[in-house]
Design an enzyme around this catalytic site. Sequence first.
Site, PDB file in Angstrom:
ATOM      1  N   ASP A  69     -67.687  60.788  -5.242  1.00 61.79           N
ATOM      2  CA  ASP A  69     -67.684  62.177  -5.685  1.00 61.79           C
ATOM      3  C   ASP A  69     -67.421  62.284  -7.189  1.00 61.79           C
ATOM      4  OD1 ASP A  69     -67.261  61.812  -2.940  1.00 61.79           O
ATOM      5  OD2 ASP A  69     -66.300  63.757  -2.721  1.00 61.79           O
ATOM      6  N   ASP A 105     -71.190  65.872  -3.935  1.00 64.11           N
ATOM      7  CA  ASP A 105     -70.061  66.549  -4.563  1.00 64.11           C
ATOM      8  C   ASP A 105     -70.076  66.403  -6.081  1.00 64.11           C
ATOM      9  OD1 ASP A 105     -69.195  67.575  -2.189  1.00 64.11           O
ATOM     10  OD2 ASP A 105     -67.197  66.687  -2.246  1.00 64.11           O
ATOM     11  N   HIS A 141     -69.653  70.311  -1.043  1.00 67.76           N
ATOM     12  CA  HIS A 141     -69.587  71.276  -2.139  1.00 67.76           C
ATOM     13  C   HIS A 141     -70.973  71.724  -2.590  1.00 67.76           C
ATOM     14  CE1 HIS A 141     -65.221  71.394  -2.954  1.00 67.76           C
ATOM     15  NE2 HIS A 141     -65.266  70.253  -2.283  1.00 67.76           N
ATOM     16  N   HIS A 302     -70.453  52.993  17.898  1.00 65.87           N
ATOM     17  CA  HIS A 302     -71.551  53.528  18.711  1.00 65.87           C
ATOM     18  C   HIS A 302     -72.650  54.121  17.829  1.00 65.87           C
ATOM     19  CE1 HIS A 302     -73.696  55.605  21.903  1.00 65.87           C
ATOM     20  NE2 HIS A 302     -73.594  56.720  21.217  1.00 65.87           N
TER      21      HIS A 302
END
Length: 407
Positions: A69, A105, A141, A302
């Site tokens: 970010d 972000d 964001h 998974h």
Amino acid sequence: MEANHEDSCKALPELLSSFVDTFVDFSVSGGLFLPASPTSATPQDGALPPPDPFRTRYPTPSRLIAIGDLHGDLEKSKQAFRLAGLIDAADRWSGGSSTVVQVGDVFDRGGDELKILYILEKLKREAAKSGGNLITMNGNHEIMNVEGDFRFATRLGFKEFEDWAFWYQMGNKMKTLCAGLPNPKDIFEGIPRAFHGVKTDALNGIRARIAALRPGGPVSTKFLTNNLTVVVAGDSVFVHGGLLPQHVDYGLERMNKEVRDWISGSMGRSAPSYCKGRDAVVWLRKYSEEVASKCDCSTLEHVLATIPGARRMIMGHTIQEGGINAICENRAVRIDVGMSHGCGNGLPEVLEINGNSQEVRILTSNPLYYKNKDSYKSGIEDSGSRKDGVGSLVSLNRLPQVVEVKA
């Protein structure tokens, strides 16, 4: 001769429009000239075509860099790119054929949001010409701002968009001087002139931000419509928050297309449901808890098993105060180090994967790793010898190797 003159005259409106767009870009970006888009340029003899700007799955690159970010901090963003040797001292692409994924972000918590968007776009185009690839992604964001949720925007952030509106409108006025161009649309069309409880001195910035970032807005269309929400590069899956089984069942390509269509203005005002709430692809924290025992490693295993060839998921979103780290037997790699001044002011770090996942390293500028690495980030072993920008190789049964480099 007369025919050539007539053709030149017919091209004047388009040339004027291009000049005005360049003028606006230069003014808003802080002095950047965007190179020609590789998709519109003709490849030179023997040159590879540019990468598809919108695809979900990529083959294994020779060098893969993951950057977390950025949150409106231009200087820290540049430092992160320099850590991996991706840009030179003049901020030009120097990463060669590297593939880079920035996990979203860019927005909020800082005042350089637009400038970061511009430099990322410039680097995308420069990388493509060098055989490299810079992939940008949507974080929570980005989704919030396109929806008009500005609760984490800063005063300087609003001011940057207010300045953008000034230059963009000036460019539109210049275009109206040419009879061969259609009248530009009012960017504030449909936006209220006042909001309940909003002070007058903040109103212009809010209206400008809405105009720029709403679905189909000029900034959303220019920069965000080529963002991806999920990326698979080789055996690494990139997503801002995380993936659950229902996300994979829904379809990775389908999510990317629908989010792009929404941002471009063809799917209404509200973001797709899988981008909202605690279990959203851009909000999930199931694999990012600070205490490893709280992370849902079974679900992660998974999910990865249902994505062909996937060995790890690389995520941002949740700040890792100890720096980049991996849990769930290195299947969950968390790369948000809170580098922005607006959210932690951490030292930049990036993740590097070379070859077919045979070399996994953390590139850092943080000297604390070597002064007290055991207490600062447990589980990462010393390589024995180090030089700036060079580190030992590690096998995948360990956490990534930490390598100190200079930004």
